[in-house]
Each structure stands twice: as structure tokens, then as C-alpha cells.
Design a protein around this motif. Structure first.
Motif, PDB file in Angstrom:
ATOM      1  N   ASP A 188     -10.925  -7.993 -17.645  1.00 22.29           N
ATOM      2  CA  ASP A 188     -10.584  -7.347 -18.907  1.00 22.29           C
ATOM      3  C   ASP A 188     -10.694  -8.420 -19.984  1.00 22.29           C
ATOM      4  OD1 ASP A 188      -9.428  -6.169 -21.146  1.00 22.29           O
ATOM      5  OD2 ASP A 188      -7.912  -5.106 -19.973  1.00 22.29           O
ATOM      6  N   ARG A 232      -9.909  -8.490 -22.955  1.00 23.89           N
ATOM      7  CA  ARG A 232      -8.755  -8.608 -23.849  1.00 23.89           C
ATOM      8  C   ARG A 232      -7.787  -9.670 -23.350  1.00 23.89           C
ATOM      9  NH1 ARG A 232      -7.857  -2.219 -23.655  1.00 23.89           N
ATOM     10  NH2 ARG A 232      -8.073  -2.862 -21.488  1.00 23.89           N
ATOM     11  N   GLU A 233      -7.914 -10.045 -22.075  1.00 22.65           N
ATOM     12  CA  GLU A 233      -7.069 -11.099 -21.490  1.00 22.65           C
ATOM     13  C   GLU A 233      -7.828 -12.411 -21.364  1.00 22.65           C
ATOM     14  OE1 GLU A 233      -5.921  -9.404 -17.767  1.00 22.65           O
ATOM     15  OE2 GLU A 233      -4.793  -7.783 -18.709  1.00 22.65           O
ATOM     16  N   PRO A 285     -12.180  -9.550 -27.460  1.00 20.95           N
ATOM     17  CA  PRO A 285     -13.351  -8.905 -28.051  1.00 20.95           C
ATOM     18  C   PRO A 285     -13.247  -8.920 -29.576  1.00 20.95           C
ATOM     19  CG  PRO A 285     -11.824  -7.243 -27.252  1.00 20.95           C
ATOM     20  CD  PRO A 285     -11.233  -8.575 -26.903  1.00 20.95           C
ATOM     21  N   ALA A 342     -15.795  -5.486 -29.679  1.00 18.18           N
ATOM     22  CA  ALA A 342     -14.543  -4.719 -29.687  1.00 18.18           C
ATOM     23  C   ALA A 342     -14.770  -3.215 -29.563  1.00 18.18           C
ATOM     24  CB  ALA A 342     -13.751  -5.030 -30.952  1.00 18.18           C
ATOM     25  N   PRO A 382     -13.924  -2.835 -22.673  1.00 12.14           N
ATOM     26  CA  PRO A 382     -13.466  -4.215 -22.497  1.00 12.14           C
ATOM     27  C   PRO A 382     -13.526  -4.718 -21.057  1.00 12.14           C
ATOM     28  CG  PRO A 382     -11.590  -2.769 -22.708  1.00 12.14           C
ATOM     29  CD  PRO A 382     -12.810  -1.923 -22.929  1.00 12.14           C
TER      30      PRO A 382
END
Length: 163
Positions: free
Chosen positions: A75, A77-78, A97, A114, A118
Motif C-alpha cells: 500500500d 500510502r504507507e 501517492p 494519488a 494505491p
């Protein structure tokens, strides 16, 4: 008085008994060693899932591309990305992102964008263009390093010579 009969009647019988005993001990020792060897050879410590990436840096377009070749889905986002050019970190790092960020031209591709999914899976590529205002810029022959970190753990430390 009752006498017991001796099992070993002659000295040669005693010799045979010690040889048989020695052979029996060797067979037992080899069998135990074999069982231990088989047990140890099949045991493997738990290791983290293998993840492999491939990095390329295009100096003409100032583009960095990373391909997620094998391993678990990530992911983004992490994900934290650090770009290093010839030993110096970029002034602005890519905040994946993203779509439009200081120090980067345009929108990134793949899961770094983004507006995209993701989840970065094996077989997918992601790229971003470093703006000329972001220092240091890279040119052909420069060593570009990219470090990928998830939850404080480095999952990849990649290197490529800019083409």
C-alpha cells in the motif's frame, strides 16, 4: 550346588560379542545422526516475504522508474521513498501517492499517482519526474539510489546508473 552355564564358552566367543556390540553401537549412532540431519535440513527459520524491485533513472527526462517485480502487494500510502543522487539526498522527496508536488514535474505514474489504486502489486511500474528546481539534479552516469521504507522497515535499497 547349581552351576550356571556360561554363554561365552571360548575366548573366540568373547571376541565376537565385542565386535557385534561395537557394530550395534555404530548402527545406532549413524541412525540417530541421520534423523538429526534430516530434521535440521528440513527446518528453515521464518524469513520475511521476498520482495524485489528494479530501478531505472532516465537523465534525459529526469525520470525515476521502479518496477515491483515479485513479492507482496504494498500500500503506497504507507510507503516512504528517499532518492539519493551521488550520495546527496534530493531537497524534496516524493510524497507518494501524489499529483503535483513541490520538486516534481507533472503527475507520477502507476500507484504513485494519488488518483490511481494505491495497491502496488508485482508486475506494476511506478515513476515520477524530478523537477529541475529539485537539487541535486542527475545526469548520465550519476549513481541514483532509492530507498523504499514501509512501517520503518527498509524493504528495498536500490541503485542504478542514470542513462
Amino acid at each position: 550346588m547349581i552351576r550356571r552355564a556360561s554363554v561365552c564358552k571360548t575366548p573366540s566367543d568373547r571376541s565376537v560379542s565385542s565386535v557385534v556390540g561395537t557394530i550395534l553401537l555404530l548402527v545406532i549412532a549413524v541412525s540417530v545422526a541421520g534423523v538429526i540431519l534430516i530434521g535440521v535440513s528440513t527446518w528453515t527459520p521464518e524469513s520475511p516475504a521476498m520482495t524485489a524491485f528494479e530501478l531505472s533513472a532516465d537523465s534525459d527526462r529526469s525520470t525515476i522508474t521502479i518496477e515491483h517485480r515479485v513479492g507482496d502487494t504494498i500500500d503506497v500510502r504507507e510507503l516512504s521513498i528517499t532518492v539519493i543522487v551521488d550520495g546527496t539526498e534530493l531537497t524534496e522527496q516524493p510524497p507518494v501517492p501524489f499529483v503535483g508536488a513541490t520538486g516534481f514535474d507533472g503527475a507520477p505514474t502507476g500507484p504513485f499517482n494519488a488518483k490511481a489504486d494505491p495497491k502496488w502489486s508485482a508486475g506494476e511500474r511506478a515513476s515520477f519526474a524530478v523537477a529541475s528546481t529539485n537539487e541535486p539534479s542527475f545526469k548520465m552516469g550519476d549513481l541514483v539510489r532509492v530507498r523504499l521504507v514501509v512501517d520503518g522497515q527498509v524493504i528495498a535499497d536500490l541503485e542504478a546508473v542514470a542513462r
